[in-house]
Write a protein that holds these residues in place. Structure first.
Motif, PDB file in Angstrom:
ATOM      1  N   ASP A  80       0.855  -1.131  -0.044  1.00 43.88           N
ATOM      2  CA  ASP A  80      -0.061   0.104   0.058  1.00 43.88           C
ATOM      3  C   ASP A  80       0.847   1.214  -0.035  1.00 43.88           C
ATOM      4  O   ASP A  80       0.641   2.478  -0.664  1.00 43.88           O
ATOM      5  CB  ASP A  80      -0.681  -0.006   1.158  1.00 43.88           C
ATOM      6  CG  ASP A  80      -2.047  -0.900   0.917  1.00 43.88           C
ATOM      7  OD1 ASP A  80      -2.299  -1.586   0.095  1.00 43.88           O
ATOM      8  OD2 ASP A  80      -2.556  -1.291   2.254  1.00 43.88           O
ATOM      9  N   ALA A  81       1.942   1.339   0.735  1.00 45.86           N
ATOM     10  CA  ALA A  81       2.644   2.516   0.828  1.00 45.86           C
ATOM     11  C   ALA A  81       3.448   2.754  -0.662  1.00 45.86           C
ATOM     12  O   ALA A  81       3.435   4.018  -1.042  1.00 45.86           O
ATOM     13  CB  ALA A  81       3.727   2.147   1.883  1.00 45.86           C
ATOM     14  N   ILE A  82       4.141   1.643  -0.981  1.00 41.22           N
ATOM     15  CA  ILE A  82       4.579   1.792  -2.286  1.00 41.22           C
ATOM     16  C   ILE A  82       3.676   2.426  -3.312  1.00 41.22           C
ATOM     17  O   ILE A  82       3.923   3.175  -4.347  1.00 41.22           O
ATOM     18  CB  ILE A  82       5.170   0.516  -2.848  1.00 41.22           C
ATOM     19  CG1 ILE A  82       6.354  -0.152  -1.779  1.00 41.22           C
ATOM     20  CG2 ILE A  82       5.629   0.374  -4.358  1.00 41.22           C
ATOM     21  CD1 ILE A  82       6.583  -1.504  -2.242  1.00 41.22           C
ATOM     22  N   ARG A  83       2.478   1.637  -3.338  1.00 38.57           N
ATOM     23  CA  ARG A  83       1.360   2.103  -4.398  1.00 38.57           C
ATOM     24  C   ARG A  83       1.150   3.789  -4.149  1.00 38.57           C
ATOM     25  O   ARG A  83       0.906   4.542  -5.043  1.00 38.57           O
ATOM     26  CB  ARG A  83      -0.043   1.492  -4.291  1.00 38.57           C
ATOM     27  CG  ARG A  83       0.183   0.077  -4.590  1.00 38.57           C
ATOM     28  CD  ARG A  83      -1.105  -0.724  -5.013  1.00 38.57           C
ATOM     29  NE  ARG A  83      -1.037  -1.989  -5.406  1.00 38.57           N
ATOM     30  CZ  ARG A  83      -0.895  -2.609  -6.586  1.00 38.57           C
ATOM     31  NH1 ARG A  83      -0.860  -1.512  -7.753  1.00 38.57           N
ATOM     32  NH2 ARG A  83      -0.582  -3.572  -6.789  1.00 38.57           N
ATOM     33  N   ARG A  84       0.877   4.164  -2.968  1.00 37.26           N
ATOM     34  CA  ARG A  84       0.849   5.575  -2.579  1.00 37.26           C
ATOM     35  C   ARG A  84       1.888   6.326  -2.990  1.00 37.26           C
ATOM     36  O   ARG A  84       1.780   7.329  -3.873  1.00 37.26           O
ATOM     37  CB  ARG A  84       0.502   5.596  -1.157  1.00 37.26           C
ATOM     38  CG  ARG A  84      -0.913   5.440  -0.831  1.00 37.26           C
ATOM     39  CD  ARG A  84      -0.921   6.082   0.852  1.00 37.26           C
ATOM     40  NE  ARG A  84      -0.102   5.637   1.724  1.00 37.26           N
ATOM     41  CZ  ARG A  84      -0.245   4.451   2.390  1.00 37.26           C
ATOM     42  NH1 ARG A  84      -1.060   3.513   2.380  1.00 37.26           N
ATOM     43  NH2 ARG A  84       0.723   4.262   3.386  1.00 37.26           N
ATOM     44  N   LEU A  85       3.245   5.857  -2.802  1.00 39.43           N
ATOM     45  CA  LEU A  85       4.523   6.769  -3.463  1.00 39.43           C
ATOM     46  C   LEU A  85       4.479   6.950  -4.957  1.00 39.43           C
ATOM     47  O   LEU A  85       4.625   7.853  -5.497  1.00 39.43           O
ATOM     48  CB  LEU A  85       5.512   6.107  -2.870  1.00 39.43           C
ATOM     49  CG  LEU A  85       5.907   6.381  -1.518  1.00 39.43           C
ATOM     50  CD1 LEU A  85       7.199   5.463  -1.033  1.00 39.43           C
ATOM     51  CD2 LEU A  85       6.225   7.750  -1.072  1.00 39.43           C
ATOM     52  N   LEU A  86       4.106   5.897  -5.543  1.00 40.28           N
ATOM     53  CA  LEU A  86       4.078   5.819  -7.091  1.00 40.28           C
ATOM     54  C   LEU A  86       3.121   6.856  -7.590  1.00 40.28           C
ATOM     55  O   LEU A  86       3.138   7.745  -8.688  1.00 40.28           O
ATOM     56  CB  LEU A  86       3.828   4.412  -7.510  1.00 40.28           C
ATOM     57  CG  LEU A  86       4.809   3.429  -7.518  1.00 40.28           C
ATOM     58  CD1 LEU A  86       4.536   1.953  -7.894  1.00 40.28           C
ATOM     59  CD2 LEU A  86       6.066   3.869  -8.219  1.00 40.28           C
ATOM     60  N   LYS A  87       1.869   6.852  -6.960  1.00 43.76           N
ATOM     61  CA  LYS A  87       0.666   7.931  -7.384  1.00 43.76           C
ATOM     62  C   LYS A  87       1.356   9.278  -6.906  1.00 43.76           C
ATOM     63  O   LYS A  87       0.947  10.174  -7.774  1.00 43.76           O
ATOM     64  CB  LYS A  87      -0.373   7.596  -6.543  1.00 43.76           C
ATOM     65  CG  LYS A  87      -1.380   6.392  -6.942  1.00 43.76           C
ATOM     66  CD  LYS A  87      -2.551   6.088  -6.194  1.00 43.76           C
ATOM     67  CE  LYS A  87      -3.276   4.920  -6.760  1.00 43.76           C
ATOM     68  NZ  LYS A  87      -4.470   4.721  -5.887  1.00 43.76           N
ATOM     69  N   THR A  88       1.899   9.695  -5.855  1.00 41.88           N
ATOM     70  CA  THR A  88       2.713  10.817  -5.720  1.00 41.88           C
ATOM     71  C   THR A  88       3.450  11.230  -6.571  1.00 41.88           C
ATOM     72  O   THR A  88       3.555  12.232  -6.995  1.00 41.88           O
ATOM     73  CB  THR A  88       2.926  10.779  -4.169  1.00 41.88           C
ATOM     74  OG1 THR A  88       1.973  10.507  -3.424  1.00 41.88           O
ATOM     75  CG2 THR A  88       3.763  12.046  -3.845  1.00 41.88           C
ATOM     76  N   TYR A  89       4.491  10.319  -6.871  1.00 46.30           N
ATOM     77  CA  TYR A  89       5.817  10.642  -7.933  1.00 46.30           C
ATOM     78  C   TYR A  89       5.177  10.616  -9.351  1.00 46.30           C
ATOM     79  O   TYR A  89       6.028  11.319 -10.244  1.00 46.30           O
ATOM     80  CB  TYR A  89       6.922   9.897  -7.503  1.00 46.30           C
ATOM     81  CG  TYR A  89       7.500  10.210  -6.462  1.00 46.30           C
ATOM     82  CD1 TYR A  89       9.007  10.945  -6.435  1.00 46.30           C
ATOM     83  CD2 TYR A  89       7.217   9.768  -5.186  1.00 46.30           C
ATOM     84  CE1 TYR A  89       9.405  11.300  -5.404  1.00 46.30           C
ATOM     85  CE2 TYR A  89       8.002  10.390  -3.985  1.00 46.30           C
ATOM     86  CZ  TYR A  89       9.244  10.751  -4.058  1.00 46.30           C
ATOM     87  OH  TYR A  89       9.847  11.552  -3.151  1.00 46.30           O
TER      88      TYR A  89
END
Length: 90
Positions: A80-89
Motif C-alpha cells: 500500500d505504501a509503495i502504491r501511494r508513493l508511485l501515485k505521488t511521484y
C-alpha cells in the motif's frame, strides 16, 4: 519469501520517469535506510528484510520486491505504501 509486484503507468519519457524513480529512492534512503544501485533504467534496492528492483520503461514503472520471512507479515502495508508513493511521484 513473499513477493510484491507492481506495474504503475506513467505519461513521462523513460528518462524523466527514471529521474523521478531515482528521486523516490533517494527519499526512501533518507527515511528508511534503503540502498540502491543503478543499472540502465533500473534501480536495484536493498534494505534489511527486503530487496528487489524498480525500473522505468516507456509507459510503466515496474516494482518487484522480495520480503524476508519476518517482513512478509507487513506485506500489505508495504505494498500500500509503495502504491501511494508511485501515485505521488507519477
Amino acid at each position: 519469501m513473499s513477493q510484491i509486484q507492481i506495474s504503475h503507468p506513467h505519461s513521462l519519457t523513460q528518462d524523466q520517469a527514471f529521474l523521478r524513480l531515482q528521486s523516490l529512492a533517494s527519499d526512501l534512503s533518507r527515511s528508511y535506510g534503503l540502498s540502491s544501485q543503478t543499472h540502465g533504467h533500473t534501480l536495484y534496492l536493498k534494505r534489511t528484510g527486503a530487496s528487489g528492483s524498480a525500473s522505468a520503461s516507456h509507459h510503466y514503472i515496474s516494482v518487484d520486491i522480495s520480503l524476508s520471512w519476518f517482513a512478509r507479515s507487513y506485506r500489505d502495508n508495504i505494498e500500500d505504501a509503495i502504491r501511494r508513493l508511485l501515485k505521488t511521484y507519477f
